[in-house]
Design an enzyme around this catalytic site. Structure first.
Site, PDB file in Angstrom:
ATOM      1  N   GLY A   1       0.764  -1.242   0.000  1.00 62.15           N
ATOM      2  CA  GLY A   1       0.000   0.000   0.000  1.00 62.15           C
ATOM      3  C   GLY A   1       0.791   1.286   0.000  1.00 62.15           C
ATOM      4  O   GLY A   1       0.206   2.360  -0.155  1.00 62.15           O
TER       5      GLY A   1
ATOM      6  N   GLU B   1       3.673  -7.078   1.480  1.00 62.36           N
ATOM      7  CA  GLU B   1       3.121  -7.311   0.141  1.00 62.36           C
ATOM      8  C   GLU B   1       3.129  -6.036  -0.690  1.00 62.36           C
ATOM      9  O   GLU B   1       2.086  -5.590  -1.171  1.00 62.36           O
ATOM     10  CB  GLU B   1       1.657  -7.791   0.261  1.00 62.36           C
ATOM     11  CG  GLU B   1       1.419  -8.957   1.184  1.00 62.36           C
ATOM     12  CD  GLU B   1      -0.070  -9.140   1.541  1.00 62.36           C
ATOM     13  OE1 GLU B   1      -0.900  -8.267   1.223  1.00 62.36           O
ATOM     14  OE2 GLU B   1      -0.398 -10.179   2.146  1.00 62.36           O
ATOM     15  N   PRO B   2       4.286  -5.410  -0.893  1.00 61.92           N
ATOM     16  CA  PRO B   2       4.276  -4.171  -1.673  1.00 61.92           C
ATOM     17  C   PRO B   2       4.074  -4.447  -3.164  1.00 61.92           C
ATOM     18  O   PRO B   2       4.588  -5.431  -3.692  1.00 61.92           O
ATOM     19  CB  PRO B   2       5.668  -3.577  -1.421  1.00 61.92           C
ATOM     20  CG  PRO B   2       6.530  -4.747  -1.084  1.00 61.92           C
ATOM     21  CD  PRO B   2       5.634  -5.795  -0.462  1.00 61.92           C
ATOM     22  N   GLY B   3       3.322  -3.604  -3.821  1.00 60.57           N
ATOM     23  CA  GLY B   3       3.117  -3.716  -5.260  1.00 60.57           C
ATOM     24  C   GLY B   3       3.580  -2.436  -5.943  1.00 60.57           C
ATOM     25  O   GLY B   3       4.707  -2.337  -6.423  1.00 60.57           O
ATOM     26  N   ARG B   4       2.709  -1.434  -5.921  1.00 62.34           N
ATOM     27  CA  ARG B   4       2.961  -0.163  -6.605  1.00 62.34           C
ATOM     28  C   ARG B   4       4.338   0.431  -6.286  1.00 62.34           C
ATOM     29  O   ARG B   4       5.039   0.898  -7.182  1.00 62.34           O
ATOM     30  CB  ARG B   4       1.888   0.840  -6.172  1.00 62.34           C
ATOM     31  CG  ARG B   4       1.944   2.177  -6.895  1.00 62.34           C
ATOM     32  CD  ARG B   4       1.042   3.217  -6.195  1.00 62.34           C
ATOM     33  NE  ARG B   4      -0.259   2.692  -5.867  1.00 62.34           N
ATOM     34  CZ  ARG B   4      -1.314   2.686  -6.687  1.00 62.34           C
ATOM     35  NH1 ARG B   4      -1.218   3.249  -7.868  1.00 62.34           N
ATOM     36  NH2 ARG B   4      -2.464   2.152  -6.307  1.00 62.34           N
TER      37      ARG B   4
ATOM     38  N   ARG C   1      -5.767   4.066 -15.441  1.00 56.77           N
ATOM     39  CA  ARG C   1      -5.886   4.725 -14.139  1.00 56.77           C
ATOM     40  C   ARG C   1      -6.596   6.073 -14.183  1.00 56.77           C
ATOM     41  O   ARG C   1      -7.413   6.361 -13.313  1.00 56.77           O
ATOM     42  CB  ARG C   1      -4.516   4.843 -13.461  1.00 56.77           C
ATOM     43  CG  ARG C   1      -3.880   3.475 -13.176  1.00 56.77           C
ATOM     44  CD  ARG C   1      -2.598   3.571 -12.366  1.00 56.77           C
ATOM     45  NE  ARG C   1      -2.826   4.133 -11.059  1.00 56.77           N
ATOM     46  CZ  ARG C   1      -2.569   5.388 -10.716  1.00 56.77           C
ATOM     47  NH1 ARG C   1      -1.986   6.213 -11.573  1.00 56.77           N
ATOM     48  NH2 ARG C   1      -2.842   5.821  -9.515  1.00 56.77           N
TER      49      ARG C   1
ATOM     50  N   CYS D   1     -13.389   5.296 -28.161  1.00 57.45           N
ATOM     51  CA  CYS D   1     -14.673   5.990 -28.278  1.00 57.45           C
ATOM     52  C   CYS D   1     -15.383   6.083 -26.932  1.00 57.45           C
ATOM     53  O   CYS D   1     -16.397   5.418 -26.695  1.00 57.45           O
ATOM     54  CB  CYS D   1     -15.546   5.266 -29.297  1.00 57.45           C
ATOM     55  SG  CYS D   1     -14.665   5.032 -30.835  1.00 57.45           S
ATOM     56  N   GLU D   2     -14.809   6.855 -26.022  1.00 57.63           N
ATOM     57  CA  GLU D   2     -15.373   7.092 -24.689  1.00 57.63           C
ATOM     58  C   GLU D   2     -14.881   8.469 -24.255  1.00 57.63           C
ATOM     59  O   GLU D   2     -13.692   8.763 -24.408  1.00 57.63           O
ATOM     60  CB  GLU D   2     -14.795   6.098 -23.659  1.00 57.63           C
ATOM     61  CG  GLU D   2     -15.132   4.660 -23.859  1.00 57.63           C
ATOM     62  CD  GLU D   2     -16.476   4.257 -23.311  1.00 57.63           C
ATOM     63  OE1 GLU D   2     -17.067   5.005 -22.509  1.00 57.63           O
ATOM     64  OE2 GLU D   2     -16.951   3.182 -23.733  1.00 57.63           O
TER      65      GLU D   2
ATOM     66  N   TYR E   1      -0.187  -1.017 -12.204  1.00 60.27           N
ATOM     67  CA  TYR E   1      -1.616  -0.920 -12.486  1.00 60.27           C
ATOM     68  C   TYR E   1      -1.891  -0.258 -13.832  1.00 60.27           C
ATOM     69  O   TYR E   1      -2.860   0.475 -13.977  1.00 60.27           O
ATOM     70  CB  TYR E   1      -2.356  -0.220 -11.326  1.00 60.27           C
ATOM     71  CG  TYR E   1      -2.154  -0.926 -10.012  1.00 60.27           C
ATOM     72  CD1 TYR E   1      -2.730  -2.171  -9.799  1.00 60.27           C
ATOM     73  CD2 TYR E   1      -1.350  -0.387  -9.006  1.00 60.27           C
ATOM     74  CE1 TYR E   1      -2.528  -2.850  -8.607  1.00 60.27           C
ATOM     75  CE2 TYR E   1      -1.135  -1.061  -7.819  1.00 60.27           C
ATOM     76  CZ  TYR E   1      -1.728  -2.293  -7.628  1.00 60.27           C
ATOM     77  OH  TYR E   1      -1.513  -2.965  -6.448  1.00 60.27           O
TER      78      TYR E   1
HETATM   79  C1  LIG Z   1      -3.222  -4.826  -4.101  1.00 61.17           C
HETATM   80  C2  LIG Z   1      -2.750  -5.469  -2.870  1.00 61.17           C
HETATM   81  C3  LIG Z   1      -1.451  -5.250  -2.401  1.00 61.17           C
HETATM   82  C4  LIG Z   1      -0.498  -4.292  -3.066  1.00 61.17           C
HETATM   83  O1  LIG Z   1      -0.911  -2.960  -2.913  1.00 61.17           O
HETATM   84  P1  LIG Z   1       0.051  -1.790  -3.418  1.00 61.17           P
HETATM   85  O2  LIG Z   1      -0.715  -0.568  -3.086  1.00 61.17           O
HETATM   86  O3  LIG Z   1       0.240  -1.963  -4.872  1.00 61.17           O
HETATM   87  O4  LIG Z   1       1.325  -1.896  -2.646  1.00 61.17           O
HETATM   88  C5  LIG Z   1      -1.028  -5.946  -1.289  1.00 61.17           C
HETATM   89  N1  LIG Z   1      -1.854  -6.806  -0.645  1.00 61.17           N
HETATM   90  C6  LIG Z   1      -3.129  -7.025  -1.052  1.00 61.17           C
HETATM   91  C7  LIG Z   1      -3.965  -7.968  -0.303  1.00 61.17           C
HETATM   92  C8  LIG Z   1      -3.607  -6.358  -2.167  1.00 61.17           C
HETATM   93  O5  LIG Z   1      -4.872  -6.567  -2.547  1.00 61.17           O
END
Ligand SMILES: *Cc1c(COP(=O)(O)O)cnc(C)c1O
Length: 431
Positions: free
Chosen positions: A251, A288-291, A327, A357-358, A385
């Site tokens: 997050g 669990e980092p993503g972004r 996004r 076309c939106e 994303y």
């Molecule tokens: C999407 C998600 C993440 C990653 O979130 P980021 O904002 O991209 O770091 C981690 N854990 C869970 C359960 C998620 O759904």
């Protein structure tokens, strides 16, 4: 400090900079890649990904931990391999992601499975693969998982995802830790859920999990969530159920538009202080980092097709669209847009829009740019994303992707063709 283009240097993410009036990813000029591979084109910097990972590794150094990249942010195989080869695990949310994760060579025990709607088939698939943990989001899911595992003569490793009821102070669509969200089990029901899980013969309790939202730019909500999770761990363990690991989710935000999220290492210094103070300093930590690992490591290159000045609005029509960059349409999100080769002249204020076309198909609004048809632009902070949310709307093929490493650039995904899209369809029989 300003760059030769007149743009403040601080507006570009690390590893993207102008050199001799050309925007570079590391040591590769982006206009060269656009000419070689066409547009729209995603380009990622390997060094930017590793730097972002490094901040977490520093923050958690000396602690028992596992960084599970939340692969929904960008699940392209080569991106997964980049992180897996550095020792990362993966956080998955579907059986399809599990297949990708295994194709990327991750150790199955480093895979954790999140999400509110796992099917029985996905549970069986993940049990067969031998994943490390199921993050369970409801009592109903817990009972189904117990049944599926018992049928297979197995015990599923589980964490309960708790909803700590803290406001992550982010966009409502990406805020997940409040009572009104579909995610997690309410704070008040957590202890009884663990009591129940401990009696299920198909389950083995291994941890606790919490993820409060996305694009979080403040430390406060994380500290509040940590306190609430540690309260729960104490309550659960007081009832004799051991919690081996604490999964603190992802997050952490990135800088899209002058946002100033904490650095991962300083955030974790503060979180670890809390854990230490409450006697949980030696607990295994999952994150669990993503972004924050990939978002600022990627750009999307696009070509200006047409200028369409108007009475009320000027439109700059480009060849990337909402199917490539969803996004803005989904969250009114902001991406910086900069020229690959800056032009002299007085900027005009444009709405940068795609060919779909939106009316929701816009990429940036009210942007001051000097541009001509044929010019190339970079949509910044497009590593997370974007490609993973890309669609075929308007039968547009998904973009190609390139990974840069120093002077080298390799194609990691070929541009999708119309034939690729038609392959799985079946025509009606001839009449
Ligand atoms: C999407 C998600 C993440 C990653 O979130 P980021 O904002 O991209 O770091 C981690 N854990 C869970 C359960 C998620 O759904």
């Amino acid at each position: 400090m300003t760059t030769s283009s007149g743009l403040p240097a601080s507006t570009l993410p690390p590893h993207f900079a102008y050199q001799n009036q050309r925007l570079m990813a590391e040591n590769v000029p982006l206009d060269r890649l656009a000419h070689e591979h066409g547009t729209p084109l995603f380009v990622y910097s390997r060094a930017a990904i590793l730097d972002a990972l490094g901040a977490y590794q520093r923050g958690l150094a000396g602690r028992k931990h596992l960084i599970c990249y939340a692969m929904k942010a960008n699940s392209s195989l080569a991106i997964l391999q980049t992180l897996v080869r550095e020792g990362c695990g993966l956080d998955i949310v579907s059986g399809g992601e599990l297949e990708r994760a295994l194709a990327a060579g991750v150790e199955p025990s480093k895979v954790i499975f999140s999400g509110v709607g796992k099917t029985r088939a996905e549970m069986r698939q993940a049990l067969t693969a031998g994943i490390g943990c199921f993050n369970v989001e409801s009592r109903a899911e817990l009972d189904v998982l117990d049944e599926v595992a018992r049928d297979m003569g197995m015990r599923a490793p589980v964490s309960v995802r708790v909803n700590p009821n803290v406001d992550a102070q982010t966009h409502p669509y990406i805020s997940t830790g409040l009572k009104g969200n579909k995610f997690g089990i309410a704070h008040e029901e957590v202890a009884s859920t663990y009591r129940h899980a401990a009696t299920c013969r198909g389950l083995r309790v291994v941890g606790i999990d919490c993820h409060i939202g996305s694009q979080i730019t403040q430390t406060g909500p994380y500290l509040d969530a940590m306190d609430r999770v540690l309260d729960l761990v104490q309550a659960i363990e007081a009832e004799g159920v051991a919690i081996e690991h604490i999964d603190f989710g992802g997050g952490l935000g990135i800088d899209y538009q002058g946002d100033a999220p904490p650095e991962a290492d300083s955030l974790w210094a503060q979180l670890l202080q809390r854990m230490d103070a409450r006697g949980f300093g030696d607990r295994m930590i999952f994150i669990e980092p993503g972004r924050s690992l990939v978002g600022n490591a990627g750009v999307c290159l696009t070509e200006v097709l047409y200028l369409k000045p108007g009475e009320h609005k000027n439109f700059l029509i480009v060849d990337a669209a909402m199917n490539d960059l969803p996004r803005p349409a989904m969250y009114q999100a902001f991406h910086r847009i900069v020229p690959l080769t800056p032009r002299e002249g007085e900027p005009t204020t444009w709405d940068v829009v795609g060919p779909v076309c939106e009316s929701g198909d816009w990429i940036g609004r009210d942007r001051a740019l000097v541009a001509q048809p044929g010019d190339l632009l970079a949509v910044m902070s497009a590593g997370a994303y974007c490609m993973s949310m890309a669609s075929n709307y308007n039968t547009r093929g998904r973009a190609a992707e390139v990974l840069v490493d120093g002077e080298n650039a390799i194609l990691i995904r070929a541009r999708e063709t119309a034939a690729d899209q038609l392959r799985s369809e079946r025509a009606l029989p001839a009449v």
